[in-house]
Design a protein around this motif. Sequence first.
Motif, PDB file in Angstrom:
ATOM      1  N   GLU A 105       1.003  -1.291  -0.004  1.00  6.23           N
ATOM      2  CA  GLU A 105      -0.104   0.030   0.092  1.00  6.23           C
ATOM      3  C   GLU A 105       0.902   1.288   0.085  1.00  6.23           C
ATOM      4  O   GLU A 105       0.627   2.306  -0.628  1.00  6.23           O
ATOM      5  N   SER A 109       1.000   4.226  -2.900  1.00  5.58           N
ATOM      6  CA  SER A 109       0.828   5.595  -2.486  1.00  5.58           C
ATOM      7  C   SER A 109       1.944   6.532  -2.810  1.00  5.58           C
ATOM      8  O   SER A 109       1.798   7.648  -2.135  1.00  5.58           O
ATOM      9  N   THR A 318      -5.576   4.238   6.581  1.00  6.64           N
ATOM     10  CA  THR A 318      -4.834   4.006   5.371  1.00  6.64           C
ATOM     11  C   THR A 318      -3.322   4.562   5.690  1.00  6.64           C
ATOM     12  O   THR A 318      -3.220   5.288   6.443  1.00  6.64           O
ATOM     13  N   ASP A 320      -1.879   6.530   3.380  1.00  3.68           N
ATOM     14  CA  ASP A 320      -2.144   7.637   2.395  1.00  3.68           C
ATOM     15  C   ASP A 320      -1.342   8.776   2.820  1.00  3.68           C
ATOM     16  O   ASP A 320      -2.171   9.598   3.512  1.00  3.68           O
ATOM     17  N   ALA A 323      -3.719  12.024   1.786  1.00  5.25           N
ATOM     18  CA  ALA A 323      -4.828  12.509   2.684  1.00  5.25           C
ATOM     19  C   ALA A 323      -4.014  12.918   3.987  1.00  5.25           C
ATOM     20  O   ALA A 323      -4.646  13.868   4.480  1.00  5.25           O
ATOM     21  N   ASN A 383      -6.317  13.105 -14.256  1.00  3.60           N
ATOM     22  CA  ASN A 383      -7.557  12.541 -13.900  1.00  3.60           C
ATOM     23  C   ASN A 383      -8.763  13.837 -13.681  1.00  3.60           C
ATOM     24  O   ASN A 383      -8.174  14.890 -13.421  1.00  3.60           O
ATOM     25  N   HIS A 385     -10.547  14.989 -11.369  1.00  4.68           N
ATOM     26  CA  HIS A 385     -10.518  15.726 -10.225  1.00  4.68           C
ATOM     27  C   HIS A 385      -9.279  16.420 -10.094  1.00  4.68           C
ATOM     28  O   HIS A 385      -9.169  17.293  -9.235  1.00  4.68           O
ATOM     29  N   CYS A 386      -8.283  16.240 -10.793  1.00  5.00           N
ATOM     30  CA  CYS A 386      -7.326  16.871 -10.913  1.00  5.00           C
ATOM     31  C   CYS A 386      -6.949  18.370 -12.001  1.00  5.00           C
ATOM     32  O   CYS A 386      -5.977  18.994 -11.725  1.00  5.00           O
ATOM     33  N   SER A 399      -5.917  18.248  -4.646  1.00  2.00           N
ATOM     34  CA  SER A 399      -6.814  17.609  -5.483  1.00  2.00           C
ATOM     35  C   SER A 399      -6.422  16.129  -5.750  1.00  2.00           C
ATOM     36  O   SER A 399      -7.301  15.334  -5.803  1.00  2.00           O
ATOM     37  N   ARG A 401      -5.169  12.259  -5.185  1.00  2.00           N
ATOM     38  CA  ARG A 401      -5.438  11.311  -4.236  1.00  2.00           C
ATOM     39  C   ARG A 401      -4.016  10.317  -4.447  1.00  2.00           C
ATOM     40  O   ARG A 401      -3.380  10.363  -5.445  1.00  2.00           O
ATOM     41  N   ALA A 402      -3.898   9.411  -3.524  1.00  2.00           N
ATOM     42  CA  ALA A 402      -2.678   8.603  -3.553  1.00  2.00           C
ATOM     43  C   ALA A 402      -3.058   7.571  -4.942  1.00  2.00           C
ATOM     44  O   ALA A 402      -2.091   7.191  -5.149  1.00  2.00           O
ATOM     45  N   SER A 403      -4.386   7.221  -5.107  1.00  2.00           N
ATOM     46  CA  SER A 403      -4.500   6.568  -6.352  1.00  2.00           C
ATOM     47  C   SER A 403      -4.207   7.073  -7.694  1.00  2.00           C
ATOM     48  O   SER A 403      -4.220   6.382  -8.779  1.00  2.00           O
ATOM     49  N   ASP A 404      -3.651   8.474  -7.822  1.00  2.00           N
ATOM     50  CA  ASP A 404      -3.385   8.926  -8.942  1.00  2.00           C
ATOM     51  C   ASP A 404      -1.766   8.877  -9.002  1.00  2.00           C
ATOM     52  O   ASP A 404      -1.051   9.300 -10.124  1.00  2.00           O
TER      53      ASP A 404
ATOM     54  N   THR B 318     -11.751  19.619  -4.585  1.00  2.00           N
ATOM     55  CA  THR B 318     -12.453  18.608  -5.315  1.00  2.00           C
ATOM     56  C   THR B 318     -14.035  18.473  -5.146  1.00  2.00           C
ATOM     57  O   THR B 318     -14.293  19.068  -4.004  1.00  2.00           O
ATOM     58  N   ARG B 401     -11.630   5.804  -1.382  1.00  2.00           N
ATOM     59  CA  ARG B 401     -11.453   7.180  -1.843  1.00  2.00           C
ATOM     60  C   ARG B 401     -12.368   7.222  -3.015  1.00  2.00           C
ATOM     61  O   ARG B 401     -12.921   6.154  -3.487  1.00  2.00           O
TER      62      ARG B 401
END
Lengths: 452, 452
Positions: A105, A109, A318, A320, A323, A383, A385-386, A399, A401-404, B318, B401
Motif C-alpha cells: 500500500e 501511494s 490507510t 495515504d 490524505a 484525472n 478531479h485534478c 486535488s 489522491r494516492a490513487s493518482d 475537489t 477514496r
Amino acid sequence: MIVRADWVLPITQQPIEQGEVVVQNGVIVDVRRRSGTRGSADVLDFGEAIILPGLVNAHTHLELTVLRGAVEDTPFFEWIRRLVDLKAALTESEWRDSALWGALEAAASGTTTVADTTDSGAAVYALTQVGLRGRVYQEVFAVSPEQTVAKTLDELENKLQQLHRATQGTAVQVGVAPHTLYTVRLEVMAALREYTRRKGYPVCIHAAESSDEIALLQEGKGKFAQMYAQREMRWEVHGKHPVDILHEQNWLDANTLLVHAVQTEPRHTELFAATHTAVAHCPQSNAKLTNGIAPLGEWLERGVRVGLGTDSVVSNNTLDMFAEMRSMVLLQRAVRGVDCGVTTRRAVETATAGGAHALGMAEQIGTLEPGKQADLCVVALDNVHCFPAYDPYAALVFSARASDVLMTMVAGKIVYQRGEYPQLREPVQRLRERLRYTVRRIRERLAQDETG
Amino acid sequence: MIVRADWVLPITQQPIEQGEVVVQNGVIVDVRRRSGTRGSADVLDFGEAIILPGLVNAHTHLELTVLRGAVEDTPFFEWIRRLVDLKAALTESEWRDSALWGALEAAASGTTTVADTTDSGAAVYALTQVGLRGRVYQEVFAVSPEQTVAKTLDELENKLQQLHRATQGTAVQVGVAPHTLYTVRLEVMAALREYTRRKGYPVCIHAAESSDEIALLQEGKGKFAQMYAQREMRWEVHGKHPVDILHEQNWLDANTLLVHAVQTEPRHTELFAATHTAVAHCPQSNAKLTNGIAPLGEWLERGVRVGLGTDSVVSNNTLDMFAEMRSMVLLQRAVRGVDCGVTTRRAVETATAGGAHALGMAEQIGTLEPGKQADLCVVALDNVHCFPAYDPYAALVFSARASDVLMTMVAGKIVYQRGEYPQLREPVQRLRERLRYTVRRIRERLAQDETG
C-alpha cells in the motif's frame, strides 16, 4: 535513465515546468528543464503529471495492516486496550503477511521511505520484499516487574541481531523504540537510554499522545491509572509531563524521534528546537483517536524537525500520505487560521524533506538534487478531479489522491507502477488469499467480543 | 435489473452482507440478501464492493470548476475578492464547460444529486448533460443601490424562466439563492422573501461563514466593512448576527437551506431545530478558508436537518464526498472528542439521507428502499488500501477514496462506470481541449496579478 513530466518539484528550488530527473546507478545526476532527448528507451515520459521526491512516512506500524479499521468509534484508551487484545491473536507469519500488505500500500501511494515501529520485526521483511527504504525501530515494552532491566536488554539485543541480519545489504536501517512512558518502567527507560547511546541507535518514542497518558504520569489519574490499579500494578507518578520526564532522562537529542507530541506546550516546542529533537506528526491519527491537534505551526516556525506520519491503519485507516498532507493543512487552518504558515508547499516539504530530516536521512533523500538517491514518485494530473492544476503544490495537497500515483521509485528501481510491484517475488493475489484466512479469524474474534 | 455486491447499505436498516438491489423502471423494488438469479444479462455483480445510496452533495458551485485551486493560501476575505475578479473573465460558454467538467467529476465520485448555487445558470446544462439529479438555486446579488428591488426581481424572473425551460422533463429542480446578507441589501432580501414564498421556491443562503461577515453585520467592522467604505457604499449595520437577521425576516423554515452556518451559537442550533431550517455543512471549505469548525455534533443531536457539501473546487479543491465525509469526522473529533456522536455511520447517513432530507427530497432519494428512485453508487473494496474491511461504514469513510467508485446510477440509468459517462453526448477529450483554452487565459490573468 530520464524521468520526465509536466512538472518536477525538487523542493530545494521552485517547481520546474516541463522538467526531468536524470538517474544513473540509482543516484540523481541532474534535475532540469526537459532536454532534447526523445524516444530513447531510457526516457520515461509521464506527460501531464508531477515528479516529486518519494514520500517519507515518518511513523507507522506496518504489521498492523491486517487490522485495518478493526477498532472504530472509540476514544484512545479503549482503542489501545482492544488493539492489544487483537494483536495477541496473530502468529509470526501473519505479522509478516500483514506488514507486507502495508508495504504494498505504501509503495502504491508514492511512499519510498517508511519509519516503522515494530513489535514483531515483520516490517523489515515487508520493506525489503517490496524494495522500499526504511528505518525499523524495534519496540520495547516493560510493564510488569518481571520484565527486569537485564531481561529487557537481553531480549532486545537478540531481536536487534535478527534485524541486523535481515537488513544486511538493504536500504533498511535499524533503531530502537522504547514504546512509551506508560508501557516501559522508568528504570528500564534509563537503561535503554544508556544502551542506545552507547550503541549509537536512533530512537523512537511515543510521547504525549493522549490526555490519559498525561494524567497517569502527572497525577496518577485517568484510565491508564485505573487499569494499572485494577491489575494491582504500581506505576511511578512523577508529577511531570512525559516530555519533561524524557528530557530529565536525556532522551531529547538529534537521534530521537518523538511520535505525536500532540499534547504539548509552548515550552516543549522550545525544548525540541534547542535539543534538535525530531517529531513525527500524525494529524489524522490524533484527530480520529480524539487526541487533539498538535502545535504544528509553532514547531515549523521554530525550526523543529517535523516529519509526517500516517500511523498504523488501525488508527487512520490507510497509509495515504496525500490524505495526511491535506488533513495536516485543514486541521491547522481550522483552529489556527491561515497565518499558521501551514501552506500547501509546507505540507509537501514536510512529507518529503521534513521526514528525511527528522530521520537523519537528509543527505540521502527528501529532495530531488544531484547526488541524492533516486527516490521519487510520479502523480498523474490528468484525472478528472485534478484538472485543471494551476499550482503543483495545491494540486498535490488538495486535488490529488494516492490513487493518482503512477510510479514509485527507490534508488532508481521501480517498486510500483500502474498496479504492479516489480520487486515483489510472489503474486499479490496469493498474499491476499493468505490474509483472507487471518481476516476470517479476526472477524470471529470481533464477533465474540460483541456477543460478550 | 439487479445490482449486487458483498455489501448493501440501505441506511434505513443494518448493512446487508451479500446483498442486492432490484431496480425496475428506474425505481427500487427490492433490497435484500442475494437471490439465486445467476448470470442473467440483467445482473450487475460487483463482488467485493459496497452498494450505497448515491451521494448527495448539498452545496457546490459547478460553474467554478475551471478555477480549481486558482486561489490558494489566503484567508476568506482575500479569497472571495480574488475569486470575484477571476469570475469576471469567463464567458457564458466557458461557464457551461466548466460546470460540465464539475458534473463529470461528481458522477465519477459517486454523487447522484447536486445542490448547486449558480450565478450563470450553467449548472442546469451540466447536470442534465451528465444525467445527474439536482437542485439549482439561481444566485441573486444586489450590492449597489442601482440594483433596485424591481430590477432585481425582474432579472431574477427572467433567469428563472430560462432555468425552468432548461429543466423541463429532467431530474433537476429550480430554487433561488439570495447570495448572502453582505451581498444583497436588506430591502431586496425582504422582497425576495415575499417573492420566493409566494412562488413556492426552495431557498439557499450563505450565512455565518466568516468572522468578517459577522463583524460587518454586527458592528460594521472588519474587512468587508473596510471594502464597502473604500467604495463609498453604505451597508446597513443591524447589530445582529446574520442568522438572527434572517430569522427576523422570516427566512428560517423548512424550505430554506443555510450554507455553512459555521460561525453560529447554541441558540442558533435551537432555532434551526424549531424552524426546521436545513444546513449544508462544508467542513473542508470551512477549514481551508480558516472559517473554523461548525457545531455539527450539536446540530445532529438536536435533529437539525444537515446535508454534507463539498463547496466549489475553488475552496476545497475537489467534489470528493469521500474526503468530505472523512474530514467531517476528523474535524469534529479533533475538537469535540469521540462523544460528539459523529461516527462513520453518521457520516455516511449525512452524505446520503441527510442531504436528501435537507433538500426536501427524502421521499425520492437518500436511502435504498422499495419505492425510491434507483440512485446509487458502487464502491470497490478490493483495492490495496481498502483491504481488509471489517465494517462497511468505516471502510467507506476512512479507507475508500472517490477513485474507488466503480459505478454511479441515477433513476436506474448508469451515469458513470469505469471511466465512461454513458449519458454524455460528446467525448470528454473534446470538452477538456476547450477547457485548456480557458485555463491558459486564467493562467495569464494570474501571472499578471502576480507581477502587479
